[in-house]
Motif scaffolding. Structure first.
Motif, PDB file in Angstrom:
ATOM      1  N   SER A  49      40.469  54.133  31.865  1.00 59.80           N
ATOM      2  CA  SER A  49      41.342  53.079  32.371  1.00 59.80           C
ATOM      3  C   SER A  49      41.524  53.327  33.859  1.00 59.80           C
ATOM      4  CB  SER A  49      42.695  53.109  31.658  1.00 59.80           C
ATOM      5  OG  SER A  49      43.590  52.205  32.254  1.00 59.80           O
ATOM      6  N   ASP A  50      40.907  52.505  34.658  1.00 63.34           N
ATOM      7  CA  ASP A  50      40.974  52.660  36.110  1.00 63.34           C
ATOM      8  C   ASP A  50      41.762  51.515  36.718  1.00 63.34           C
ATOM      9  OD1 ASP A  50      39.343  54.982  36.173  1.00 63.34           O
ATOM     10  OD2 ASP A  50      37.567  53.731  35.979  1.00 63.34           O
ATOM     11  N   GLU A  51      42.611  51.863  37.672  1.00 61.69           N
ATOM     12  CA  GLU A  51      43.335  50.860  38.447  1.00 61.69           C
ATOM     13  C   GLU A  51      42.977  51.080  39.912  1.00 61.69           C
ATOM     14  OE1 GLU A  51      47.888  49.214  39.127  1.00 61.69           O
ATOM     15  OE2 GLU A  51      47.511  50.807  37.680  1.00 61.69           O
ATOM     16  N   PRO A  52      41.819  50.594  40.314  1.00 61.38           N
ATOM     17  CA  PRO A  52      41.342  50.880  41.663  1.00 61.38           C
ATOM     18  C   PRO A  52      41.912  49.913  42.697  1.00 61.38           C
ATOM     19  CG  PRO A  52      39.656  49.694  40.468  1.00 61.38           C
ATOM     20  CD  PRO A  52      40.826  49.844  39.532  1.00 61.38           C
ATOM     21  N   ASP A  53      42.446  50.483  43.746  1.00 61.55           N
ATOM     22  CA  ASP A  53      42.806  49.685  44.923  1.00 61.55           C
ATOM     23  C   ASP A  53      43.844  48.614  44.628  1.00 61.55           C
ATOM     24  OD1 ASP A  53      42.738  49.181  47.572  1.00 61.55           O
ATOM     25  OD2 ASP A  53      40.806  48.153  47.598  1.00 61.55           O
ATOM     26  N   ARG A  54      44.933  49.007  43.950  1.00 61.51           N
ATOM     27  CA  ARG A  54      46.077  48.101  43.856  1.00 61.51           C
ATOM     28  C   ARG A  54      46.694  47.992  45.243  1.00 61.51           C
ATOM     29  NH1 ARG A  54      51.480  49.933  42.224  1.00 61.51           N
ATOM     30  NH2 ARG A  54      50.576  51.232  40.605  1.00 61.51           N
ATOM     31  N   TYR A  94      23.860  54.876  12.106  1.00 62.98           N
ATOM     32  CA  TYR A  94      24.280  55.188  13.473  1.00 62.98           C
ATOM     33  C   TYR A  94      24.803  53.906  14.118  1.00 62.98           C
ATOM     34  CZ  TYR A  94      24.098  56.127  18.470  1.00 62.98           C
ATOM     35  OH  TYR A  94      24.422  56.245  19.807  1.00 62.98           O
ATOM     36  N   ASN A  95      26.012  53.988  14.674  1.00 65.42           N
ATOM     37  CA  ASN A  95      26.620  52.854  15.372  1.00 65.42           C
ATOM     38  C   ASN A  95      26.934  53.254  16.804  1.00 65.42           C
ATOM     39  OD1 ASN A  95      27.370  50.569  13.343  1.00 65.42           O
ATOM     40  ND2 ASN A  95      27.928  52.459  12.289  1.00 65.42           N
ATOM     41  N   VAL A  96      26.690  52.360  17.722  1.00 63.63           N
ATOM     42  CA  VAL A  96      27.109  52.564  19.106  1.00 63.63           C
ATOM     43  C   VAL A  96      27.752  51.266  19.595  1.00 63.63           C
ATOM     44  CG1 VAL A  96      24.831  51.923  20.019  1.00 63.63           C
ATOM     45  CG2 VAL A  96      26.412  53.279  21.425  1.00 63.63           C
ATOM     46  N   MET A  97      28.865  51.403  20.290  1.00 59.52           N
ATOM     47  CA  MET A  97      29.556  50.229  20.817  1.00 59.52           C
ATOM     48  C   MET A  97      30.041  50.526  22.225  1.00 59.52           C
ATOM     49  SD  MET A  97      32.860  48.096  19.382  1.00 59.52           S
ATOM     50  CE  MET A  97      31.911  47.147  18.207  1.00 59.52           C
ATOM     51  N   TYR A  98      29.822  49.570  23.116  1.00 56.92           N
ATOM     52  CA  TYR A  98      30.329  49.674  24.481  1.00 56.92           C
ATOM     53  C   TYR A  98      31.115  48.404  24.787  1.00 56.92           C
ATOM     54  CZ  TYR A  98      30.585  49.968  29.554  1.00 56.92           C
ATOM     55  OH  TYR A  98      31.056  50.013  30.853  1.00 56.92           O
ATOM     56  N   VAL A  99      32.316  48.579  25.277  1.00 58.74           N
ATOM     57  CA  VAL A  99      33.158  47.445  25.642  1.00 58.74           C
ATOM     58  C   VAL A  99      33.727  47.705  27.026  1.00 58.74           C
ATOM     59  CG1 VAL A  99      35.159  46.043  25.053  1.00 58.74           C
ATOM     60  CG2 VAL A  99      33.803  47.058  23.233  1.00 58.74           C
ATOM     61  N   LYS A 100      33.660  46.707  27.889  1.00 56.98           N
ATOM     62  CA  LYS A 100      34.252  46.799  29.215  1.00 56.98           C
ATOM     63  C   LYS A 100      35.095  45.556  29.455  1.00 56.98           C
ATOM     64  CE  LYS A 100      33.223  47.822  34.034  1.00 56.98           C
ATOM     65  NZ  LYS A 100      32.169  48.203  34.993  1.00 56.98           N
ATOM     66  N   SER A 101      36.341  45.784  29.861  1.00 56.54           N
ATOM     67  CA  SER A 101      37.268  44.684  30.088  1.00 56.54           C
ATOM     68  C   SER A 101      37.910  44.851  31.456  1.00 56.54           C
ATOM     69  CB  SER A 101      38.342  44.677  28.995  1.00 56.54           C
ATOM     70  OG  SER A 101      39.320  43.703  29.247  1.00 56.54           O
ATOM     71  N   THR A 102      38.033  43.752  32.190  1.00 52.56           N
ATOM     72  CA  THR A 102      38.681  43.802  33.499  1.00 52.56           C
ATOM     73  C   THR A 102      39.799  42.770  33.547  1.00 52.56           C
ATOM     74  OG1 THR A 102      37.209  42.170  34.539  1.00 52.56           O
ATOM     75  CG2 THR A 102      36.518  44.477  34.590  1.00 52.56           C
ATOM     76  N   GLY A 132      56.375  38.803  48.684  1.00 51.80           N
ATOM     77  CA  GLY A 132      55.461  39.881  48.332  1.00 51.80           C
ATOM     78  C   GLY A 132      54.079  39.365  48.017  1.00 51.80           C
ATOM     79  N   SER A 133      53.065  40.104  48.496  1.00 52.85           N
ATOM     80  CA  SER A 133      51.672  39.813  48.176  1.00 52.85           C
ATOM     81  C   SER A 133      51.140  41.017  47.400  1.00 52.85           C
ATOM     82  CB  SER A 133      50.862  39.588  49.456  1.00 52.85           C
ATOM     83  OG  SER A 133      49.485  39.436  49.180  1.00 52.85           O
ATOM     84  N   ASN A 134      50.874  40.829  46.097  1.00 53.42           N
ATOM     85  CA  ASN A 134      50.492  41.946  45.232  1.00 53.42           C
ATOM     86  C   ASN A 134      49.195  41.649  44.505  1.00 53.42           C
ATOM     87  OD1 ASN A 134      53.680  41.908  45.269  1.00 53.42           O
ATOM     88  ND2 ASN A 134      53.079  44.003  44.802  1.00 53.42           N
ATOM     89  N   SER A 135      48.273  42.579  44.527  1.00 59.13           N
ATOM     90  CA  SER A 135      47.028  42.437  43.772  1.00 59.13           C
ATOM     91  C   SER A 135      46.813  43.687  42.930  1.00 59.13           C
ATOM     92  CB  SER A 135      45.832  42.232  44.709  1.00 59.13           C
ATOM     93  OG  SER A 135      45.680  43.324  45.584  1.00 59.13           O
ATOM     94  N   ILE A 136      46.412  43.474  41.684  1.00 58.79           N
ATOM     95  CA  ILE A 136      46.202  44.564  40.721  1.00 58.79           C
ATOM     96  C   ILE A 136      44.867  44.324  40.033  1.00 58.79           C
ATOM     97  CG2 ILE A 136      47.103  45.739  38.675  1.00 58.79           C
ATOM     98  CD1 ILE A 136      49.864  44.643  39.421  1.00 58.79           C
ATOM     99  N   TYR A 137      44.082  45.374  39.924  1.00 55.01           N
ATOM    100  CA  TYR A 137      42.787  45.286  39.249  1.00 55.01           C
ATOM    101  C   TYR A 137      42.704  46.417  38.224  1.00 55.01           C
ATOM    102  CZ  TYR A 137      37.913  43.860  38.771  1.00 55.01           C
ATOM    103  OH  TYR A 137      36.723  43.356  38.291  1.00 55.01           O
ATOM    104  N   HIS A 138      42.526  46.066  36.952  1.00 57.58           N
ATOM    105  CA  HIS A 138      42.374  47.047  35.878  1.00 57.58           C
ATOM    106  C   HIS A 138      40.948  46.985  35.347  1.00 57.58           C
ATOM    107  CE1 HIS A 138      46.434  48.611  35.229  1.00 57.58           C
ATOM    108  NE2 HIS A 138      46.901  47.388  35.390  1.00 57.58           N
ATOM    109  N   ILE A 139      40.384  48.163  35.091  1.00 58.83           N
ATOM    110  CA  ILE A 139      39.071  48.257  34.440  1.00 58.83           C
ATOM    111  C   ILE A 139      39.245  49.147  33.219  1.00 58.83           C
ATOM    112  CG2 ILE A 139      36.649  48.908  34.651  1.00 58.83           C
ATOM    113  CD1 ILE A 139      36.941  48.706  37.677  1.00 58.83           C
TER     114      ILE A 139
END
Length: 905
Positions: free
Chosen positions: A463-468, A398-406, A425-432
């Motif tokens: 894949s979340d892009e919250p509050d760009r 049994y294998n389990v893997m969790y990966v989180k990248s931002t 321009g003032s631009n901010s991007i956040y990826h999860i």
């Protein structure tokens, strides 16, 4: 009194008994490669005394009675060795080293019945030599020596492979992401990135990886949707020796360390440093609100936890932490093995004075922006494995893997839009990005000749892009700033959410014509099923700022006018735009069956042949601009035959020939007519509902030499005919639009060279090079600027070389110094249409230095410096009208260094 006498007597007896015992120590190595073997069983015959060799091949058996003994040394796929007449003396250590020779067997696959250490370079080279099909691989130890921190960095070192851009777009022999497949322990894994078919390989830190295996030829036992490569990532496992390791490192890029570093406001919603920022996700009650309801709600409630402010701080040293542990328990005659790993790393990047632009066919600049970009990225991972032996040859795992990248980026842009308006321009991007994968597998020996393997997995990716956030400012003649008011879309927020679920099941039944499971004389049948679904939702929030006229002195501090007070008093109001066309749903159900046979029709010739049937149902449900619901379907029934031949010339050399037919299915984003734009004036990506499958006809020829010294030389030639291949195109309609189409036909051909050469006692050179020729034929009456050209993303040449010097000062003290070089030839970045020429990325050189010093068997230090050349990433475009070549974008990644240590308990 009596108690004291009894205790003294007992102590005397035990001390005398202990004094009559000694111990046996030694090292076990491979007789061909001279590599230390990990996981070898060393047993004192007719006793329960024994040990398992560690990663350096060493073992110790304590408490051996004095006298003469027989030692048995055994390891899967190696001949068992017995050493008689071993004399053990009391309170002394007897040194017994063993040399095992590989058994005379040929392996069909990298994974065999039994578990051995496939982390070392020489052990993997033996597997590569024995395997029927052509393989290339990297083990954990080689990746450690070369300073490879992610699977993406490792795969780039393999012949004919390159990776492009921030989304880890993989190119194999000139074929892009859509032509390859990635598996984890042999099972498919979904990608959390909507731009990629493959999961970004940078999500996998090498600290949780045992080895990476790349096969560029097709086998019917795997899914048929690849023509480039099948990349399999094997997670670490514990196979008998307990361990506990801690690693830490720090460093950074020279242009980033303690430099000014800008980042968007996070509103105290989590821990940005660790990448735990789920508090930015759009609340479900706001997602359900209609536009009018939201406008009323926002007038009395602050709907967002963050502001448009960008704060200045300093770029800190980067941090890397790894923790690994493994333990085994004997339960009767069986063994329970457990292992776990935790990893965290972060990364600061500044792209200073970068540039991007869009040109039309006449060379007129439609838009251009200079920018500074500040990116902070994190990757956290956790891996666990349990395995339990059953009977003699059965195993459950049994294998389990969790990966989180931002990925948190802020950009300060300065330029002009298609209307000629000067802008800041003032631009901010956040990826999860997140991945959770569960796997259960079993192998069962049903008889001496019959072996059953089964696997099942459930994977969930997001894949979340919250509050760009974006604020555009107009620049006046005297460089004054004001809020840009074109169509109320210049001050805005964007929320995007993608969730994907994938179930995979696989079963194989293998009948051997001999009594050895590893012999390459067998017939195998099997079936597989895969079901994948994707849900995508997005919402835009546009700010109407007509009611305010603020005095603006800089673009970073916006709280005095873009605030909740102005929202509450009606000076600002927000329009929520979440139309049906802002979402789509997609799925793919696939059912397959296969049969293959492998046998030796004559001496020295091994033949493998088989066929696979796949029934695929792929669909996308979406809404067009008129809010009408649409459904695109792509269903197919296909047969994928394959033939693999291996002719063994002598013990050191062999020739391999492979031929196959495979499919290229479009990814969901290539099929979904959904528009995505990262920033105002930026490129729009849009799928194409009528896209079709492409089919590939592949021929590979390889000659390999494996001298007994452990060196290796190979030359490969290949040819691929592409029927209706899928290509990425670019057009201009107010903004640059990137989309996808089938073209008539194409071909890929090339030559690959690979060498592993020992230059001196401690000096070794690894070198590989590829020449790649690609050609796509396009419709004469089509919209494409070129009627024939090379494949998008294909470099005509690739070179990798690393020079390693590894002197050994004592048994545990050693030094390793490596120079690692990579050359990637020029390639088409985006394809031009309607007389607009292709955008080409120029050739790129990279040079890294990696140093490691082992103080003893517990402590190791490392130092590495990456991207020493620090060349510009430059993109050019030829103007149709004048023939002049213009630079349309460029940036520089920076040189980085890293200092760390590892301690093995």
């Amino acid at each position: 009194m009596y108690k004291s006498i009894l205790l003294a007597f007992a102590f005397l007896i035990s001390s005398t008994t202990f004094a009559q015992k000694g111990k046996i120590t030694g090292c076990i190595t491979d007789g061909q490669t001279k590599e230390a073997l990990f996981g070898v069983t060393v047993q004192v015959e007719n006793s329960s005394l024994g040990a398992i060799t560690d990663f350096d091949g060493k073992y110790t058996i304590n408490g051996v009675p004095q006298g003469t003994h027989t030692i048995q040394i055994s390891y899967i796929s190696y001949d068992t060795q017995k050493i008689t007449g071993v004399t053990v003396k009391a309170r002394q250590a007897t040194q017994i080293d063993g040399v095992l020779m590989p058994a005379n067997i040929r392996l069909k696959e990298v994974v065999v019945l039994g578990r051995k250490n496939l982390e070392t370079e020489k052990a993997l080279m033996v597997e590569r030599q024995k395997a029927t099909i052509a393989l290339e691989n990297l083990g954990a130890k080689e990746m450690s020596v070369k300073g490879i921190s992610t699977v993406a960095d490792g795969v780039k070192k393999i012949t004919g492979i390159s990776i492009e851009g921030k989304n880890d777009q993989l190119f194999v022999r000139g074929l892009g992401d859509r032509y390859s497949t990635t598996t984890l322990n042999g099972l498919s894994i979904a990608s959390p990135n909507p731009d990629n078919k493959l999961i970004p390989l940078s999500l996998f830190p090498t600290s949780v990886v045992k080895n990476i295996t790349v096969s560029k030829v097709y086998q019917p036992s795997t899914f048929g949707d690849y023509s480039g490569a099948h990349i399999n990532i094997e997670s670490k496992e514990n196979i008998g020796s307990d361990y506990f390791t801690v690693s830490a490192s720090t460093g950074g890029k020279l242009n980033t360390l303690f430099a000014d570093f800008y980042a968007s406001d996070k509103g105290n919603t989590g821990c940005p440093y660790l990448g735990w920022m789920n508090g930015l996700i759009l609340p479900s009650d706001i997602k359900k609100m209609r536009s009018d309801d939201f406008r009323s709600y926002a007038g009395g409630n602050n709907p967002f936890k963050t502001s448009f402010r960008a704060g200045k701080k300093q770029g800190l040293p980067e941090l890397g932490l790894d923790l690994g542990m493994g333990k085994s328990w004997k339960i009767g005659n069986q063994t329970l093995n457990a292992s776990a790993a935790l990893s965290f790393k972060n990364d600061y990047t500044i792209n200073k004075d970068a540039y991007t632009s869009t040109l039309n066919a006449q060379g007129i600049i439609m838009d251009k922006f200079n920018y500074n970009k500040y990116t902070y990225a994190t990757t956290s991972s956790a891996m666990g494995q349990l395995s339990y032996t059953l009977r003699k040859n059965d195993l459950l795992t049994y294998n389990v893997m969790y990966v989180k990248s931002t990925d948190d980026s802020y950009s300060d842009r300065d330029g002009v839009d298609p209307e000629g308006i000067l802008l800041r321009g003032s631009n901010s991007i956040y990826h999860i990005y997140a991945l959770l994968n569960n796997q259960l597998a079993g192998q069962h020996s049903l008889s001496d000749k019959l072996l059953l393997n089964w696997q099942g997995s459930y994977g969930k990716t997001s894949s979340d892009e919250p509050d760009r956030r974006q604020v555009m400012f107009a620049k006046g003649d005297n460089r004054t700033l004001s809020l840009f008011r074109l169509n109320q879309q210049e001050t805005m927020r964007y929320f995007g959410e993608l969730d994907e679920n994938e179930w995979v099941g696989d079963m194989k039944l293998k009948y051997n014509f001999t009594n050895n499971y590893s012999e390459s004389n067998f017939i195998r049948i099997g079936g597989a099923a895969k079901s994948k679904s994707r849900d995508y939702y997005s919402a835009n929030f546009y700010y109407n700022v007509d009611g305010i006229r603020p005095v603006i002195t800089d673009i970073y501090n916006t709280d005095s006018y873009l605030n909740f007070e102005n929202l509450r008093n009606g000076s600002i109001y927000i329009n929520k735009s979440s139309q049906p066309r802002n979402k789509y749903f997609a799925g793919n159900d696939l059912y397959a069956g296969f049969a293959e046979i492998e046998f030796s029709p004559m001496d020295k010739l091994l033949a493998g042949a088989g066929v696979r049937y796949e029934h695929s149902q792929q669909w996308v449900r979406y809404w067009n601009d008129a809010a009408a619901e649409k459904r695109a379907e792509l269903n197919s029934d296909d047969l994928f035959p394959a033939l693999n031949l291996k002719y063994t010339i002598d013990k050191q050399s062999s020739m391999r020939l492979s031929a196959s037919r495979t499919v290229t299915r479009p990814s969901f984003i290539e099929m979904a007519p959904f528009e995505y734009q990262e920033s105002y004036g930026g490129e729009i990506v849009r799928g194409y509902a009528d896209i079709k499958n492409g089919y590939n006809y592949n021929i590979d020829l390889r000659y390999e030499i494996f001298p007994l010294s452990g060196e290796m030389y190979s030359i490969s030639a290949y040819y691929k005919y592409l029927d209706s291949p899928i290509e990425c195109i670019q057009e201009y309609s107010g903004s640059a639009i990137q989309s996808f189409r089938n073209v008539n036909k194409g071909m890929v051909a090339g030559i690959e060279l690979e060498m592993k050469k020992k230059l001196a006692k401690y000096l070794k050179l690894d070198f590989n090079a590829s020449y790649i020729y690609t050609k796509i034929t396009l419709p004469e009456d089509g919209i494409y600027t070129d009627k024939s050209r090379q494949l998008q993303g294909a470099s005509p040449y690739l070179v990798n070389a690393d020079l390693n010097y590894s002197p050994k000062f004592s048994k545990d003290k050693m030094l390793s110094l490596s120079l690692v070089y990579n050359l990637q030839g020029p390639r088409i970045h985006t394809v031009g249409i309607n007389n607009v020429n292709n955008v080409e990325e120029k050739a790129f050189n990279a040079l890294d230095f990696i140093g490691r010093y082992s103080v003893n068997k517990h402590l190791q230090f490392k130092f590495q410096a990456k991207n020493l050349i620090n060349q510009d990433r430059k993109f050019t475009q030829k103007i149709s009208g004048t023939g002049k070549v213009e630079t349309v974008k460029y940036h520089k990644d920076g040189t980085s260094f890293d200092l760390g240590f590892t301690y093995n308990f």
